[in-house]
Design an enzyme around this catalytic site. Sequence first.
Site, PDB file in Angstrom:
ATOM      1  CG  HIS A  25      -1.847   1.116   1.321  1.00 42.37           C
ATOM      2  ND1 HIS A  25      -2.860   1.296   0.404  1.00 42.37           N
ATOM      3  CD2 HIS A  25      -1.944   2.132   2.189  1.00 42.37           C
ATOM      4  CE1 HIS A  25      -3.538   2.379   0.713  1.00 42.37           C
ATOM      5  NE2 HIS A  25      -3.007   2.914   1.801  1.00 42.37           N
ATOM      6  CG  ASN A  26      -0.072   4.955   0.576  1.00 41.64           C
ATOM      7  OD1 ASN A  26      -0.873   5.048  -0.339  1.00 41.64           O
ATOM      8  ND2 ASN A  26      -0.337   5.383   1.794  1.00 41.64           N
ATOM      9  CD  GLU A  55      -2.379   2.508  -2.993  1.00 41.51           C
ATOM     10  OE1 GLU A  55      -3.568   2.833  -2.931  1.00 41.51           O
ATOM     11  OE2 GLU A  55      -1.626   2.557  -2.008  1.00 41.51           O
ATOM     12  CG  ASP A  57      -2.357   6.423  -4.729  1.00 42.95           C
ATOM     13  OD1 ASP A  57      -2.896   5.344  -5.018  1.00 42.95           O
ATOM     14  OD2 ASP A  57      -2.253   6.838  -3.568  1.00 42.95           O
ATOM     15  CG  HIS A  70      -0.877   9.669   0.032  1.00 42.32           C
ATOM     16  ND1 HIS A  70      -2.093   9.214  -0.406  1.00 42.32           N
ATOM     17  CD2 HIS A  70      -0.852   9.410   1.358  1.00 42.32           C
ATOM     18  CE1 HIS A  70      -2.764   8.709   0.619  1.00 42.32           C
ATOM     19  NE2 HIS A  70      -2.031   8.818   1.695  1.00 42.32           N
ATOM     20  CD  GLU A 104      -6.322   5.781  -4.479  1.00 37.68           C
ATOM     21  OE1 GLU A 104      -6.238   6.959  -4.111  1.00 37.68           O
ATOM     22  OE2 GLU A 104      -6.115   4.802  -3.738  1.00 37.68           O
TER      23      GLU A 104
END
Length: 154
Positions: A25-26, A55, A57, A70, A104
Amino acid sequence: SNPLHREVHQDMEQPLCHYFIASSHNTYLSGDQLLSQSRADMYARVLQAGCRCVEVDCWDGPDGEPVVHHGYTLTSKILFRDVAETINKYAFIKNEFPVILSIENHCSIQQQKKIAQYLKEIFGDKLDLSSVSTGDPRQLPSPQDLKGKILVKV
């Protein structure tokens, strides 16, 4: 580390949904999720450590170039293209099983098209463009079937 632990000793012929998948994650963050640096080399690190889902984003960046960071924080921004190139370089060094890009997406249509272009250009034949009907998860391909493939989940 024990070399025996590097080998997979289980049936990898079942549908993908039958497995737990090591996920990050991240992935791009080198520290906390408010102020830290975003770095493409974090992808190299987690992929070589055995992660199979990372991930990404994505946000609109300057000059029509999508960036990864982020959102709504002070984390630094890196180019989506650099992230994709790093993933391409390190995805299968330690492990041939598929890599899932968990994207994302916060981008405009124009920059989404740029992301699609980079995915095709950078990953080439590794990019799995086959579509599966999600009606019956037993019909999903297995990790064995997907060796060396990059899957995109948005």
